[in-house]
Design an enzyme around this catalytic site. Structure first.
Site, PDB file in Angstrom:
ATOM      1  N   LYS A  80       0.135   4.118   6.925  1.00  0.00           N
ATOM      2  CA  LYS A  80      -0.473   5.022   5.945  1.00  0.00           C
ATOM      3  C   LYS A  80      -0.021   6.458   6.216  1.00  0.00           C
ATOM      4  O   LYS A  80       0.494   6.780   7.279  1.00  0.00           O
ATOM      5  CB  LYS A  80      -2.009   4.963   6.017  1.00  0.00           C
ATOM      6  CG  LYS A  80      -2.631   3.627   5.654  1.00  0.00           C
ATOM      7  CD  LYS A  80      -2.528   3.332   4.190  1.00  0.00           C
ATOM      8  CE  LYS A  80      -3.298   2.077   3.816  1.00  0.00           C
ATOM      9  NZ  LYS A  80      -2.704   0.850   4.400  1.00  0.00           N
ATOM     10  N   SER A 137       0.809  -1.222   0.000  1.00  0.00           N
ATOM     11  CA  SER A 137       0.000   0.000   0.000  1.00  0.00           C
ATOM     12  C   SER A 137       0.840   1.269   0.000  1.00  0.00           C
ATOM     13  O   SER A 137       0.340   2.342  -0.337  1.00  0.00           O
ATOM     14  CB  SER A 137      -0.949   0.009   1.204  1.00  0.00           C
ATOM     15  OG  SER A 137      -0.236   0.130   2.420  1.00  0.00           O
TER      16      SER A 137
END
Length: 207
Positions: free
Chosen positions: A161, A124
């Site tokens: 993230k 990600s």
């Protein structure tokens, strides 16, 4: 590791500082601008010299493809930075049962100092050079700013993230165009910030 020249040490410190501030390495152009080089090519030559000395790895095909390199020590005793594996729901991230092993890494190599390593799962954050299987150096804190790369716990999942908050709304942003942001409403959802990403370590022997 061979000794670094003063200029190489300056480039290395800039890389560390940029990762601390933004969660990602600088581009060649940014290095050239901040250190007064005439061109990005001059920055590239210094990066190649650092790579030859085993300090960084240059990843082709991406402008921010710079990764710190460290060697693993045999975990004969429980010292060094703890490596966190799978995290159980509701348990502190540094609980003993979460620690897979320890790495002989100087926490002061990172700024702020690293408190633990987290094994990255998934792609990600691939666009900023954080890949599946990498070890993410993390400074344990709940004080983070918009734009920084964080380790966050949402329900039963721990994720890496980029952090963005406005009021009670938080967005956990991936660095992968194939994935969508995670939106969190703090008025009805529980989000815990476990720490700030301060560096990435790749150990080829573990890959």
């Amino acid at each position: 590791m061979k000794p670094l020249t003063p200029r190489q040490a300056e480039v290395l410190e800039l890389i560390k500082a940029n990762m601390n501030e933004t969660g990602m390495p600088p581009t060649r152009a940014e290095i050239a601008q901040k250190l007064g080089f005439k061109s990005a090519n001059a920055a590239e030559e210094h990066l190649k010299a650092l790579a030859k000395k085993g300090v960084i790895e240059i990843m082709p095909g991406t402008s921010r493809g710079i990764r710190l390199l460290l060697e693993e020590e045999e975990p004969l005793e429980e010292s060094g930075l703890p490596l966190i594996g799978k995290v159980a729901a509701g348990e502190p991230i540094l609980a003993q049962e979460h620690i897979e092993s320890h790495y002989q890494v100087d926490p002061a190599l990172f700024h702020p100092r690293a408190d633990f390593l987290l094994r990255v799962q998934g792609m990600s954050m691939k666009n900023i050079g954080i890949l599946d299987g990498d070890l993410l150096a993390v400074h344990k804190t709940q004080e983070v700013r918009n734009g920084q790369v964080v380790v966050a716990r949402l329900d039963e999942d721990v994720t890496v993230k980029r952090f963005q908050r406005k009021g009670s709304q938080v967005w956990l942003l991936p660095e992968n165009e194939e994935l969508s942001p995670i939106e969190v409403d703090l008025s009805c959802q529980q989000l815990t910030i476990e720490g700030l990403a301060v560096g990435v370590i790749r150990n080829a022997d573990w890959m």
